[in-house]
Scaffold this motif. Structure first.
Motif, PDB file in Angstrom:
ATOM      1  N   LYS A  53       0.839  -1.204   0.000  1.00 32.55           N
ATOM      2  CA  LYS A  53       0.000   0.000   0.000  1.00 32.55           C
ATOM      3  C   LYS A  53       0.871   1.249   0.000  1.00 32.55           C
ATOM      4  CE  LYS A  53      -4.114   1.749   0.046  1.00 32.55           C
ATOM      5  NZ  LYS A  53      -5.030   1.593  -1.058  1.00 32.55           N
ATOM      6  N   GLY A  54       1.950   1.219   0.765  1.00 27.14           N
ATOM      7  CA  GLY A  54       2.864   2.363   0.819  1.00 27.14           C
ATOM      8  C   GLY A  54       3.496   2.633  -0.536  1.00 27.14           C
ATOM      9  N   LEU A  55       3.966   1.559  -1.201  1.00 26.74           N
ATOM     10  CA  LEU A  55       4.576   1.715  -2.527  1.00 26.74           C
ATOM     11  C   LEU A  55       3.554   2.198  -3.551  1.00 26.74           C
ATOM     12  CD1 LEU A  55       6.843  -1.466  -2.643  1.00 26.74           C
ATOM     13  CD2 LEU A  55       7.599   0.906  -2.452  1.00 26.74           C
ATOM     14  N   TYR A  56       2.332   1.648  -3.460  1.00 26.72           N
ATOM     15  CA  TYR A  56       1.256   2.048  -4.371  1.00 26.72           C
ATOM     16  C   TYR A  56       0.926   3.529  -4.207  1.00 26.72           C
ATOM     17  CZ  TYR A  56      -3.420   2.271  -6.406  1.00 26.72           C
ATOM     18  OH  TYR A  56      -4.524   2.625  -7.140  1.00 26.72           O
ATOM     19  N   GLN A  57       0.784   3.965  -2.947  1.00 26.94           N
ATOM     20  CA  GLN A  57       0.471   5.372  -2.678  1.00 26.94           C
ATOM     21  C   GLN A  57       1.622   6.275  -3.115  1.00 26.94           C
ATOM     22  OE1 GLN A  57      -2.250   6.897  -1.710  1.00 26.94           O
ATOM     23  NE2 GLN A  57      -3.452   5.060  -1.388  1.00 26.94           N
ATOM     24  N   PHE A  58       2.863   5.810  -2.905  1.00 23.80           N
ATOM     25  CA  PHE A  58       4.024   6.597  -3.317  1.00 23.80           C
ATOM     26  C   PHE A  58       4.045   6.771  -4.834  1.00 23.80           C
ATOM     27  CE2 PHE A  58       8.392   6.754  -4.910  1.00 23.80           C
ATOM     28  CZ  PHE A  58       8.818   7.934  -4.313  1.00 23.80           C
ATOM     29  N   LYS A  59       3.797   5.666  -5.557  1.00 29.70           N
ATOM     30  CA  LYS A  59       3.780   5.721  -7.022  1.00 29.70           C
ATOM     31  C   LYS A  59       2.683   6.666  -7.504  1.00 29.70           C
ATOM     32  CE  LYS A  59       4.256   3.800 -11.328  1.00 29.70           C
ATOM     33  NZ  LYS A  59       3.744   4.852 -12.173  1.00 29.70           N
ATOM     34  N   LEU A  60       1.495   6.562  -6.888  1.00 27.24           N
ATOM     35  CA  LEU A  60       0.377   7.412  -7.268  1.00 27.24           C
ATOM     36  C   LEU A  60       0.699   8.881  -7.019  1.00 27.24           C
ATOM     37  CD1 LEU A  60      -2.561   7.418  -8.311  1.00 27.24           C
ATOM     38  CD2 LEU A  60      -3.302   7.249  -5.932  1.00 27.24           C
ATOM     39  N   SER A  61       1.257   9.172  -5.840  1.00 22.88           N
ATOM     40  CA  SER A  61       1.620  10.559  -5.500  1.00 22.88           C
ATOM     41  C   SER A  61       2.704  11.084  -6.433  1.00 22.88           C
ATOM     42  CB  SER A  61       2.118  10.640  -4.055  1.00 22.88           C
ATOM     43  OG  SER A  61       1.105  10.286  -3.171  1.00 22.88           O
ATOM     44  N   ASN A  62       3.675  10.240  -6.738  1.00 25.62           N
ATOM     45  CA  ASN A  62       4.766  10.639  -7.628  1.00 25.62           C
ATOM     46  C   ASN A  62       4.247  10.917  -9.036  1.00 25.62           C
ATOM     47  OD1 ASN A  62       7.677  11.047  -7.932  1.00 25.62           O
ATOM     48  ND2 ASN A  62       7.562   9.304  -9.331  1.00 25.62           N
ATOM     49  N   GLN A  64       1.189  11.846  -9.808  1.00 20.34           N
ATOM     50  CA  GLN A  64       0.414  13.082  -9.748  1.00 20.34           C
ATOM     51  C   GLN A  64       1.325  14.305  -9.764  1.00 20.34           C
ATOM     52  OE1 GLN A  64      -2.654  11.453  -6.559  1.00 20.34           O
ATOM     53  NE2 GLN A  64      -3.240  13.484  -7.256  1.00 20.34           N
ATOM     54  N   TYR A  65       2.436  14.217  -9.039  1.00 19.27           N
ATOM     55  CA  TYR A  65       3.398  15.324  -8.984  1.00 19.27           C
ATOM     56  C   TYR A  65       3.970  15.605 -10.381  1.00 19.27           C
ATOM     57  CZ  TYR A  65       7.681  17.884  -7.938  1.00 19.27           C
ATOM     58  OH  TYR A  65       8.686  18.816  -7.934  1.00 19.27           O
ATOM     59  N   LEU A  70       3.968  18.645 -15.636  1.00 19.33           N
ATOM     60  CA  LEU A  70       3.753  18.644 -17.085  1.00 19.33           C
ATOM     61  C   LEU A  70       2.678  19.652 -17.476  1.00 19.33           C
ATOM     62  CD1 LEU A  70       3.748  14.943 -18.354  1.00 19.33           C
ATOM     63  CD2 LEU A  70       5.083  16.819 -19.264  1.00 19.33           C
ATOM     64  N   LEU A  71       1.588  19.666 -16.723  1.00 20.29           N
ATOM     65  CA  LEU A  71       0.484  20.583 -17.010  1.00 20.29           C
ATOM     66  C   LEU A  71       0.917  22.041 -16.842  1.00 20.29           C
ATOM     67  CD1 LEU A  71      -2.470  18.695 -15.267  1.00 20.29           C
ATOM     68  CD2 LEU A  71      -2.123  18.982 -17.726  1.00 20.29           C
ATOM     69  N   LYS A  72       1.713  22.301 -15.798  1.00 20.60           N
ATOM     70  CA  LYS A  72       2.191  23.674 -15.568  1.00 20.60           C
ATOM     71  C   LYS A  72       3.100  24.132 -16.699  1.00 20.60           C
ATOM     72  CE  LYS A  72       2.136  23.890 -10.550  1.00 20.60           C
ATOM     73  NZ  LYS A  72       2.949  23.726  -9.345  1.00 20.60           N
ATOM     74  N   ASN A  73       4.040  23.276 -17.063  1.00 19.64           N
ATOM     75  CA  ASN A  73       5.023  23.637 -18.096  1.00 19.64           C
ATOM     76  C   ASN A  73       4.384  23.829 -19.463  1.00 19.64           C
ATOM     77  OD1 ASN A  73       7.033  23.530 -16.176  1.00 19.64           O
ATOM     78  ND2 ASN A  73       7.589  21.417 -16.645  1.00 19.64           N
ATOM     79  N   ALA A  74       3.377  22.998 -19.758  1.00 20.96           N
ATOM     80  CA  ALA A  74       2.744  23.082 -21.075  1.00 20.96           C
ATOM     81  C   ALA A  74       1.630  24.117 -21.109  1.00 20.96           C
ATOM     82  CB  ALA A  74       2.198  21.721 -21.474  1.00 20.96           C
ATOM     83  N   LYS A  75       1.210  24.575 -19.907  1.00 19.58           N
ATOM     84  CA  LYS A  75       0.102  25.539 -19.799  1.00 19.58           C
ATOM     85  C   LYS A  75      -1.112  25.085 -20.607  1.00 19.58           C
ATOM     86  CE  LYS A  75       2.841  29.698 -18.877  1.00 19.58           C
ATOM     87  NZ  LYS A  75       3.124  29.311 -17.550  1.00 19.58           N
ATOM     88  N   ARG A  76      -1.460  23.822 -20.416  1.00 19.65           N
ATOM     89  CA  ARG A  76      -2.637  23.284 -21.118  1.00 19.65           C
ATOM     90  C   ARG A  76      -3.894  23.793 -20.431  1.00 19.65           C
ATOM     91  NH1 ARG A  76       1.229  19.183 -21.358  1.00 19.65           N
ATOM     92  NH2 ARG A  76       1.308  18.067 -23.325  1.00 19.65           N
ATOM     93  N   GLY A  77      -4.641  24.617 -21.082  1.00 16.32           N
ATOM     94  CA  GLY A  77      -5.879  25.151 -20.511  1.00 16.32           C
ATOM     95  C   GLY A  77      -7.067  24.289 -20.895  1.00 16.32           C
ATOM     96  N   THR A  78      -8.054  24.256 -20.036  1.00 19.77           N
ATOM     97  CA  THR A  78      -9.279  23.527 -20.334  1.00 19.77           C
ATOM     98  C   THR A  78     -10.211  24.451 -21.082  1.00 19.77           C
ATOM     99  OG1 THR A  78      -9.014  22.416 -18.226  1.00 19.77           O
ATOM    100  CG2 THR A  78     -11.136  22.193 -19.305  1.00 19.77           C
ATOM    101  N   VAL A  79     -10.598  24.059 -22.266  1.00 18.92           N
ATOM    102  CA  VAL A  79     -11.498  24.915 -23.041  1.00 18.92           C
ATOM    103  C   VAL A  79     -12.702  24.105 -23.495  1.00 18.92           C
ATOM    104  CG1 VAL A  79     -11.740  26.374 -25.067  1.00 18.92           C
ATOM    105  CG2 VAL A  79      -9.566  26.337 -23.850  1.00 18.92           C
ATOM    106  N   GLY A 166      -6.682  10.907 -13.370  1.00 17.72           N
ATOM    107  CA  GLY A 166      -7.987  11.308 -12.850  1.00 17.72           C
ATOM    108  C   GLY A 166      -7.889  12.080 -11.550  1.00 17.72           C
ATOM    109  N   MET A 167      -7.026  11.617 -10.650  1.00 19.45           N
ATOM    110  CA  MET A 167      -6.858  12.304  -9.364  1.00 19.45           C
ATOM    111  C   MET A 167      -6.260  13.690  -9.563  1.00 19.45           C
ATOM    112  SD  MET A 167      -7.992  10.105  -7.100  1.00 19.45           S
ATOM    113  CE  MET A 167      -7.294  10.018  -5.478  1.00 19.45           C
TER     114      MET A 167
END
Length: 200
Positions: A53-62, A64-65, A70-79, A166-167
């Motif tokens: 569970k710890g490894l799974y949560q770490f992978k998920l958090s990593n 997401q980070y 990626l989203l910040k750097n690409a400035k992908r806006g939702t339109v 999704g998260m």
């Protein structure tokens, strides 16, 4: 943050402790030592589960980070085309979504948005219903699903799990993400990904 697994850890540890107390009580009353086999098996299973569970949560958090960066750097806006919106408050709300990506906050609420817009939460709901025929959650989730679809179709996000995507789009649980996505698109995120991989 999903804390359900932490509650399960607490329950499991409590059960183990209770079992240990019962064993010690039995030894104290009857003078016999009961075998600790079941206790050690339970502890071993618990430790393996905790590590997984710890490894799974770490992978998920990593994931997401990395997605966030990626989203910040690409400035992908939702339109989403809402050019015919007659309500200035809904236009301002959409602007907050497109410019500040507020819908990526899993704790985003009607009250938070209403406060940002300087109106009551009831009036915000009334406007959303009058203009779009949806409630607050449906409106926000439409943008979250649009972001997820965009990320699924973007090769830059191929290495990340659908749940992490999704998260990071703002859903606060796997169930909500999968149910909402299916409601919006008619298919699960996995099916959507497979359909578009086969067609490209």
């Amino acid at each position: 943050m999903n804390t359900k697994w932490i509650k399960w850890i607490w329950v499991f540890i409590s059960v183990l402790e209770l079992y240990g107390v019962i064993l010690e009580g039995f030894r104290f009353v009857y003078g016999d030592k009961m075998p600790l086999t079941f206790l050690w098996i339970a502890v071993s299973v618990f430790m393996y589960w905790l590590i997984y569970k710890g490894l799974y949560q770490f992978k998920l958090s990593n994931d997401q980070y990395e997605i966030r960066n990626l989203l910040k750097n690409a400035k992908r806006g939702t339109v989403i085309d809402n050019s015919n919106d007659s309500s200035q408050y809904i236009r301002q709300f959409i602007n907050l979504i497109e410019q500040e990506q507020i819908h990526h906050n899993p704790d985003l609420s009607r009250d938070i948005v209403a406060k940002r817009l300087g109106i009551s939460s009831g009036y915000l709901s009334q406007q959303l219903n009058a203009v779009h025929g949806v409630n607050f959650s449906e409106f926000v989730n439409k943008y979250r699903v649009a972001d997820v679809k965009k990320m699924i179709l973007d090769p830059d996000f191929d290495k990340y799990s659908l749940l992490a995507i999704g998260m990071e789009a703002g859903f606060n649980s796997k169930t909500t993400f999968y149910n909402t996505f299916k409601k919006e698109t008619g298919c699960s995120p996995n099916e959507f990904k497979m359909q578009h991989k086969m067609s490209s």
